[in-house]
Design a protein around this motif. Structure first.
Motif, PDB file in Angstrom:
ATOM      1  N   SER A 166       2.852 -13.416   5.841  1.00 56.00           N
ATOM      2  CA  SER A 166       1.459 -13.128   6.177  1.00 56.00           C
ATOM      3  C   SER A 166       0.825 -12.218   5.133  1.00 56.00           C
ATOM      4  CB  SER A 166       1.388 -12.458   7.560  1.00 56.00           C
ATOM      5  OG  SER A 166       2.092 -11.237   7.538  1.00 56.00           O
ATOM      6  N   GLY A 167      -0.511 -12.105   5.246  1.00 53.87           N
ATOM      7  CA  GLY A 167      -1.272 -11.205   4.392  1.00 53.87           C
ATOM      8  C   GLY A 167      -1.652 -11.799   3.053  1.00 53.87           C
ATOM      9  N   ARG A 168      -2.340 -10.988   2.242  1.00 57.80           N
ATOM     10  CA  ARG A 168      -2.761 -11.405   0.905  1.00 57.80           C
ATOM     11  C   ARG A 168      -1.971 -10.696  -0.196  1.00 57.80           C
ATOM     12  NH1 ARG A 168      -9.004 -10.437   0.315  1.00 57.80           N
ATOM     13  NH2 ARG A 168      -8.934 -12.086  -1.262  1.00 57.80           N
ATOM     14  N   LEU A 169      -1.431  -9.518   0.126  1.00 53.73           N
ATOM     15  CA  LEU A 169      -0.742  -8.715  -0.885  1.00 53.73           C
ATOM     16  C   LEU A 169       0.187  -7.747  -0.178  1.00 53.73           C
ATOM     17  CD1 LEU A 169      -0.842  -8.323  -4.038  1.00 53.73           C
ATOM     18  CD2 LEU A 169      -2.358  -6.387  -3.599  1.00 53.73           C
ATOM     19  N   SER A 170       1.346  -7.513  -0.771  1.00 59.30           N
ATOM     20  CA  SER A 170       2.285  -6.561  -0.178  1.00 59.30           C
ATOM     21  C   SER A 170       1.706  -5.150  -0.186  1.00 59.30           C
ATOM     22  CB  SER A 170       3.612  -6.584  -0.949  1.00 59.30           C
ATOM     23  OG  SER A 170       4.223  -7.858  -0.854  1.00 59.30           O
ATOM     24  N   LEU A 171       2.133  -4.355   0.773  1.00 62.47           N
ATOM     25  CA  LEU A 171       1.591  -3.006   0.924  1.00 62.47           C
ATOM     26  C   LEU A 171       1.988  -2.069  -0.205  1.00 62.47           C
ATOM     27  CD1 LEU A 171       2.155  -2.514   4.769  1.00 62.47           C
ATOM     28  CD2 LEU A 171       0.051  -3.168   3.589  1.00 62.47           C
ATOM     29  N   ILE A 172       2.983  -2.437  -0.972  1.00 62.40           N
ATOM     30  CA  ILE A 172       3.426  -1.546  -2.055  1.00 62.40           C
ATOM     31  C   ILE A 172       2.442  -1.550  -3.218  1.00 62.40           C
ATOM     32  CG2 ILE A 172       5.847  -1.788  -1.453  1.00 62.40           C
ATOM     33  CD1 ILE A 172       6.143  -3.774  -3.738  1.00 62.40           C
ATOM     34  N   TYR A 173       1.530  -2.504  -3.251  1.00 60.25           N
ATOM     35  CA  TYR A 173       0.546  -2.584  -4.339  1.00 60.25           C
ATOM     36  C   TYR A 173      -0.801  -2.096  -3.834  1.00 60.25           C
ATOM     37  CZ  TYR A 173       4.117  -5.639  -6.325  1.00 60.25           C
ATOM     38  OH  TYR A 173       5.293  -6.152  -6.796  1.00 60.25           O
ATOM     39  N   ASP A 174      -1.380  -1.185  -4.561  1.00 55.11           N
ATOM     40  CA  ASP A 174      -2.692  -0.628  -4.213  1.00 55.11           C
ATOM     41  C   ASP A 174      -3.701  -1.101  -5.265  1.00 55.11           C
ATOM     42  OD1 ASP A 174      -4.756   0.791  -3.139  1.00 55.11           O
ATOM     43  OD2 ASP A 174      -4.132   2.733  -3.945  1.00 55.11           O
ATOM     44  N   ILE A 175      -4.490  -2.117  -4.907  1.00 56.77           N
ATOM     45  CA  ILE A 175      -5.458  -2.707  -5.835  1.00 56.77           C
ATOM     46  C   ILE A 175      -6.868  -2.319  -5.391  1.00 56.77           C
ATOM     47  CG2 ILE A 175      -6.344  -4.844  -6.826  1.00 56.77           C
ATOM     48  CD1 ILE A 175      -3.476  -4.206  -7.632  1.00 56.77           C
ATOM     49  N   ASP A 200       2.843 -11.421  -6.794  1.00 51.01           N
ATOM     50  CA  ASP A 200       2.945 -11.222  -5.348  1.00 51.01           C
ATOM     51  C   ASP A 200       1.761 -11.871  -4.626  1.00 51.01           C
ATOM     52  OD1 ASP A 200       4.369  -9.599  -3.116  1.00 51.01           O
ATOM     53  OD2 ASP A 200       2.247  -9.105  -2.876  1.00 51.01           O
ATOM     54  N   ALA A 201       0.546 -11.740  -5.188  1.00 49.07           N
ATOM     55  CA  ALA A 201      -0.633 -12.354  -4.575  1.00 49.07           C
ATOM     56  C   ALA A 201      -0.532 -13.877  -4.585  1.00 49.07           C
ATOM     57  CB  ALA A 201      -1.894 -11.899  -5.300  1.00 49.07           C
ATOM     58  N   LEU A 202      -0.002 -14.428  -5.668  1.00 43.06           N
ATOM     59  CA  LEU A 202       0.158 -15.889  -5.743  1.00 43.06           C
ATOM     60  C   LEU A 202       1.174 -16.387  -4.724  1.00 43.06           C
ATOM     61  CD1 LEU A 202       0.094 -16.449  -9.611  1.00 43.06           C
ATOM     62  CD2 LEU A 202      -1.676 -17.085  -7.963  1.00 43.06           C
TER      63      LEU A 202
END
Length: 343
Positions: A166-175, A200-202
Motif C-alpha cells: 500500500s501507499g505511494r512511498l515508504s515512510l523512511i523517505y521524506d520528500i 521505491d515510488a516506482l
C-alpha cells in the motif's frame, strides 16, 4: 470550427449547472441542519447562527441560495470537514494529484500494451495471433478488479515480497511536496537519497497501475482490432499495397491514423468507468487519492466532504471527455462538420 467550440461551451455550461444543482441540493437531502451541511461547522453559536444565515442567504428563496453557493465555490469556500475541521477545498486538491497520476500512468500503460496487441490481432498475415489475444482481452474484461488486486497482493507482495502492499512511498523517505505528483516531486527534491526514493515510488506504483489499467487495456485491444480490421479492408489501403508498399509503410502512412480514431472516442466514453475503478484501486492499495478520501468521507458521513468530492470527480470525467473529443476532432477534420459522414 467556431460552431464546434460554441457547442462545447454550451455543453460545458449545461453540465456544470446540472452538477452544481445536484451538489447544492445535497445540503437539503443529507440529514441534519442545512446550515451545518453547508458550512461544516457543527457547533454554531446563537450569534454566529444569524450571521451565517444572512451570509449564506438562507433567509432568501432557493434561487438566491443557489447563486450564493456558486459564488462561494468560485472563491474556494467549500466548507470544512466534519471530521478534521479543515478546508474541503484544500483537502480535495491535496488528494487530487495522486488520482490524476495513477489514471495517467494506467492510460499510458493501456496505450503501450493495447494498441500493438490490437494491431497484431488484426493482421491478416498472422491469423494465429487473433484468438489468443482476443481470449486474453476477454479474460481481462471479465475479471473483477478487486479480485485481481487481491490476487496480485497475495502473490507479488505477501508470497514473493516483490512489491509493497500500500501507499505511494515508504515512510523512511521524506520528500517535500511541490506538485503532489510523487515522481515529479522526487525529481525536483534536493535529497541525497533521490535514486532510492524513485525506485521505491516506482515499486509502489506498479501494482495499482497494472490493476487499474486492466479494464481499459482489454477494451482498447478489442476496439483497435476491430477498427484496424475495417481500415485494412478499405480500397485505399488495398491500393497502397498494390503499389508495392510494405506492411509497415501501409500501417504508418495510411492505416494507423484512421484506425486509432475509434480508440480515442472509446477512451472518452469509458473515462468515467476508469475513475470509478480508480476509487476501488485506491481503497485496496491505500493510494492517497481523491477516491480513497471520498470513500473515507462516506464512511464517516462527512457531508461537506462528500459534496466536494462528487463535484471534483464529476468535473474530472467531463473535462477528460471534452479533451478526448477535442483530440478526436484534431485528428478527424470531418468530425468538425455535419453532413460529411461524421456527426
Amino acid at each position: 470550427m467556431l460552431n464546434y467550440v460554441l457547442r462545447k461551451f454550451y455543453l460545458l455550461v449545461f453540465v456544470t449547472f446540472g452538477v452544481t444543482v445536484f451538489a447544492f441540493s445535497l445540503n437539503y437531502l443529507f440529514p441534519g441542519d442545512v446550515l451545518t451541511n453547508m458550512t461544516g461547522n457543527q457547533a454554531i453559536s446563537t450569534e454566529l447562527h444569524q450571521i451565517l444565515i444572512e451570509e449564506y442567504r438562507l433567509d432568501s428563496n432557493v434561487v438566491f441560495q443557489y447563486f450564493s453557493y456558486i459564488e462561494r465555490l468560485v472563491h474556494g469556500d467549500w466548507g470544512v470537514s466534519f471530521i478534521t475541521n479543515t478546508s474541503i477545498f484544500e483537502q480535495v486538491f491535496t488528494a487530487l494529484p495522486a488520482t490524476i497520476e495513477l489514471a495517467m500512468y494506467a492510460l499510458l500503460y493501456s496505450f503501450i500494451v493495447a494498441i500493438p496487441l490490437g494491431i497484431l490481432a488484426s493482421n491478416p498475415d498472422r491469423p494465429w495471433l487473433d484468438k489468443p489475444i482476443l481470449a486474453l482481452s476477454l479474460i481481462g474484461f471479465s475479471m473483477p478488479i478487486f479480485w485481481l488486486a487481491l490476487i496480485m497482493i497475495l502473490v507479488f507482495s505477501i508470497n514473493l515480497g516483490w512489491f509493497p502492499v500500500s501507499g505511494r512511498l515508504s515512510l523512511i523517505y521524506d520528500i517535500p511536496v511541490s506538485t503532489g505528483f510523487i515522481l515529479i516531486d522526487i525529481l525536483m527534491s534536493e535529497v541525497t537519497y533521490k535514486a532510492e526514493a524513485m525506485f521505491d515510488a516506482l515499486t509502489h506504483l506498479i501494482m495499482p497501475t497494472f490493476v487499474l489499467a486492466a479494464y481499459p487495456t482489454t477494451v482498447l485491444i478489442r476496439t483497435t482490432r476491430q477498427s484496424m480490421h475495417n481500415v485494412l479492408d478499405t480500397s485505399y489501403v488495398k491500393a497502397a499495397k498494390a503499389k508495392g508498399l510494405s506492411d509497415f509503410q501501409v500501417l504508418k502512412r495510411h492505416a494507423l491514423r484512421n484506425g486509432l480514431l475509434p480508440v480515442i472516442q472509446m477512451l472518452g466514453i469509458h473515462f468515467g468507468t476508469l475513475i470509478t475503478l480508480a476509487m476501488v484501486t485506491e481503497v485496496i492499495f491505500s493510494w492517497p487519492g481523491i477516491g480513497l478520501w471520498l470513500v473515507d468521507a462516506i464512511h464517516q458521513r462527512d457531508y461537506p466532504a462528500i459534496q466536494g468530492g462528487l463535484m471534483v470527480l464529476s468535473g474530472m470525467v467531463f473535462v477528460a471527455t471534452i479533451l478526448f473529443d477535442v483530440v478526436y476532432m484534431i485528428f478527424d477534420p470531418l468530425a468538425r462538420r455535419h453532413g460529411h459522414g461524421k456527426i
